[in-house]
Scaffold this motif. Sequence first.
Motif, PDB file in Angstrom:
ATOM      1  N   PHE A   1      -1.650  45.178  36.248  1.00 12.63           N
ATOM      2  CA  PHE A   1      -2.145  46.546  36.465  1.00 12.63           C
ATOM      3  C   PHE A   1      -3.061  46.969  35.316  1.00 12.63           C
ATOM      4  N   CYS A   2      -2.652  46.688  34.081  1.00  7.17           N
ATOM      5  CA  CYS A   2      -3.480  47.026  32.918  1.00  7.17           C
ATOM      6  C   CYS A   2      -4.792  46.242  32.945  1.00  7.17           C
ATOM      7  N   LYS A   3      -4.708  44.970  33.289  1.00 10.95           N
ATOM      8  CA  LYS A   3      -5.915  44.138  33.337  1.00 10.95           C
ATOM      9  C   LYS A   3      -6.910  44.680  34.359  1.00 10.95           C
ATOM     10  N   ASP A   4      -6.400  45.016  35.544  1.00  9.87           N
ATOM     11  CA  ASP A   4      -7.283  45.491  36.611  1.00  9.87           C
ATOM     12  C   ASP A   4      -7.916  46.838  36.294  1.00  9.87           C
TER      13      ASP A   4
ATOM     14  N   ASN B   1       3.379  48.866  22.354  1.00 10.08           N
ATOM     15  CA  ASN B   1       4.324  48.722  23.462  1.00 10.08           C
ATOM     16  C   ASN B   1       3.913  47.613  24.419  1.00 10.08           C
ATOM     17  N   LEU B   2       2.611  47.526  24.714  1.00 12.21           N
ATOM     18  CA  LEU B   2       2.128  46.495  25.629  1.00 12.21           C
ATOM     19  C   LEU B   2       2.394  45.097  25.073  1.00 12.21           C
ATOM     20  N   PHE B   3       2.282  44.953  23.759  1.00  7.61           N
ATOM     21  CA  PHE B   3       2.497  43.639  23.160  1.00  7.61           C
ATOM     22  C   PHE B   3       3.960  43.201  23.249  1.00  7.61           C
ATOM     23  N   LYS B   4       4.878  44.127  23.539  1.00  9.81           N
ATOM     24  CA  LYS B   4       6.268  43.726  23.741  1.00  9.81           C
ATOM     25  C   LYS B   4       6.395  42.833  24.977  1.00  9.81           C
ATOM     26  N   PHE B   5       5.612  43.141  26.002  1.00 14.45           N
ATOM     27  CA  PHE B   5       5.613  42.276  27.188  1.00 14.45           C
ATOM     28  C   PHE B   5       5.190  40.860  26.813  1.00 14.45           C
ATOM     29  N   LEU B   6       4.143  40.748  26.023  1.00 12.86           N
ATOM     30  CA  LEU B   6       3.661  39.420  25.626  1.00 12.86           C
ATOM     31  C   LEU B   6       4.652  38.732  24.698  1.00 12.86           C
ATOM     32  N   ALA B   7       5.201  39.472  23.752  1.00  4.47           N
ATOM     33  CA  ALA B   7       6.135  38.877  22.797  1.00  4.47           C
ATOM     34  C   ALA B   7       7.339  38.274  23.505  1.00  4.47           C
TER      35      ALA B   7
ATOM     36  N   ILE C   1      -7.232  41.714  28.479  1.00  2.66           N
ATOM     37  CA  ILE C   1      -6.912  43.086  28.087  1.00  2.66           C
ATOM     38  C   ILE C   1      -7.320  43.384  26.653  1.00  2.66           C
ATOM     39  N   LEU C   2      -7.133  42.412  25.760  1.00  2.00           N
ATOM     40  CA  LEU C   2      -7.303  42.660  24.326  1.00  2.00           C
ATOM     41  C   LEU C   2      -8.637  43.320  23.964  1.00  2.00           C
ATOM     42  N   PRO C   3      -9.781  42.886  24.525  1.00  2.00           N
ATOM     43  CA  PRO C   3     -11.041  43.540  24.142  1.00  2.00           C
ATOM     44  C   PRO C   3     -11.066  45.045  24.400  1.00  2.00           C
ATOM     45  N   PHE C   4     -10.319  45.515  25.400  1.00  2.00           N
ATOM     46  CA  PHE C   4     -10.314  46.939  25.720  1.00  2.00           C
ATOM     47  C   PHE C   4      -9.368  47.733  24.824  1.00  2.00           C
TER      48      PHE C   4
END
Length: 811
Positions: free
Chosen positions: A414-417, A435-441, A454-457
């Motif tokens: 959803f964030c990517k889109d 908070n978003l990086f918790k998903f990745l971690a 997502i990171l560039p945005f």
Amino acid sequence: MGTAAAESFLKQAREVQEDELSRFAARVAAQLQGPEPGPEAADCLQRLHLVLAASKSPRQLDAQLMELLQAVLCSPKCPEQIQLLCAAVLREMSPCDGLHLSCHRIHDTRLLSLVSSVLLAQGEEKAEVSAVGQRILKALEGRLPEGQSSRYLLPILSNVISLSPEALTEEQTNVVSKKMADWLRYASTQQGVAQPSGGFFSNPRARQPGPVTEVDGAIATDFFTVLSLGQHYTEDQWLNMQTFSMLRKWLLCYGGKEMNTPSSGDKSETDRSVMSVVPTSSASSRLLPPKERLREKAFEYCQRLIEQSNRQALKKADGDLQKACLTEAVTIMDIICKQDSSYVYRAASFLKILHGRISGDATYARALLPIAQFFLNHGEMAAVDSDAIYNHLFTDIPAQLFHNSSLAFEFILFCKDNSQLFAETSSIFRQSFPNLFKFLAWNSPPLIAEFVDILPFLLDAGTAIEIFHLLLDLPCLTAALDVQMRSSSLPSSERAACDPAVKPAACLEAFRSPLHRSAFQYLLRVESVSEDFQERLIPLRQLLGSLASSPRVTQCADTVPVLLELFFSVVAEFADASLINQLVVLVLQRSDQLYEIPAFKDDVHRVLSSQLVMLCKLRPALIVELSRELLEFSGTVSNIQNKEPIFTHVVWAIGEYMSVSYDKRCTVEQINRFFETLEAVLFEVTQVRPQASIPNYAPRAITVLMTALTKLAARSQDLIPRVSLFLSKMRTFVQSPAVTSVYCEEDREEILTRATELMNLLKMPSVAQFVFTPSVDVARTRFQKEVNDTLPSALRIVTRLLEPAPGFVPG
């Protein structure tokens, strides 16, 4: 066959050889050739299907069995289970030779569905897909014979539009849209009749159907939906549920394509808005064009579903279905509003209320995503302040549900889109990156591809420094999340805060200790903060070191180098002088403040060293501006062993850019100061102590130190005698017994060769000055770039010109 038995057989099936498959296929053929295939034939077909499904490469059956499978599939006397299994085997064989099935002369809808599924599985041949689609539409358009059902055909139609949406004409989509609108709105509210068992006491009159009920048991007073409950369902109720299951796909494919009729073209937006807000009667609704009418009925249906979802008495299974239907309903409403903006005003107030009702329940997290999507798409038109919705979404959901892997994927997708839209309309997205990086971690590496997008945005001048720290601490964040989860699962009696006077010895104790509370809170923060907590994280990294070997932590650590490289490439596009200088200083500082995973540290040092060079090339003046920090770092001998890649690149950058050609502020005093620092380091590295062991410094670090000193001497020529004397002693260094015991012959040769080349070049100071100290006019020209890139070749050429005889080396 039970689940356990199926899994066991599936494991064995992977090892089946071709000859075994042939023998097994022969058994299947023998069973199908009997007068009426029974349970044994069904068991053989099921096993054959599992064998084919387990095969990694396509397998072909003999022609006789292929003929038998098709004949049995189309036989009107064949049991339904056998037909289903034959179709499943043929689909698993796709694409296959020897298939001569056709759906044109089949009138039984169930058989038509099975044959069509096999034909569609052959591939995405547009002609074949179109032919199947036309046959299915012909069956749907006409009146079906007694005993035939349309519900077998809708799943096939759904597959057709997935494979080839253009297979249907405008007229055909209008016909189907009209039927779908009726199936959605006018399905019976009475339960279906149970099939009589045929026993002696069977009495159909005693089993009259009752009304369908709501999810809480109340009698349904409105129209039927997929959430309505009954013991048995009527034909139109099945069609209602199937229509809803394919409604989103249908609207996306055909809902926005309107016929250009005079009546629809002359209608103003205001008129349509009024029509949509005011409920239309059944008669006036039927006068709408088919696609508009489908949108209207679909919107009413979704509203009804959302109202039904408010029922509280839900069993868990029913609750899961209800939440899934609620999520789908909101998604469909968003699609409808995209296609017809007159629905936006109705939907916005409705969904605002819905959000207020479900936002406090984490089990509804998936439904919050399409609600947020709606307000992203239509919030401005609806004049609704959506920040509270976004704030709740990005603050509460990742913090509470980062461990839910399926939700994590949906959330990050959803964030990517919507990254571009969020970056343009709301600061909450960018501020919520911790908070978003918790998903990745917690869920890396499956989410790495999405985070790359997502990171560039998330990056701008305000977040770059904090994100840099967070990337380096990402495996540490994984460990902290693990501790947080374990702590929350403890009994409440064990969650009490520890004695602040006692130093915690384990992670769980540290999590509850006031000594480390602020550090944990910073690491687990939900949004960006301006305060710098890096010094407080140093002891926390050490405490969390016990989790460094955890598979989840090491997997997370593997994603960091990729994201670091992306980070620097994005930041390089917008960074100003101040930000570049800050990053260079942080690279030096954080190089020894990393989570203790050896492979992770090596990979991070490798990336940071290459990106440090990129920053120096981007802004060479930083060598002068950060001379104090660079002198301190390059003057520390231990950095050669602990951080060799970074040390080597720092020394290279000093030698390359400490020049008036790149910064007019560069003075002879500064050059001399760097020279003396690097000279002292090289002296320490090459000092031969008779009774001391020689540290095994990387040969590259030694050669880069010699080259940097030579470059600096070429720009301050009073230093040439000093560096020449030093270089002349390298032969003695590499031939000493202590050195030969540590360095291989190839390494010693590399050091000695570079010393010889540099010393020979210094014998021609004017040449050395040109090569190492370009003038302002040529510093950035292509010629000078080529000279720098091919410096080793140039040194060898000069050496060959100056050497009086082969093998001569100054002693």
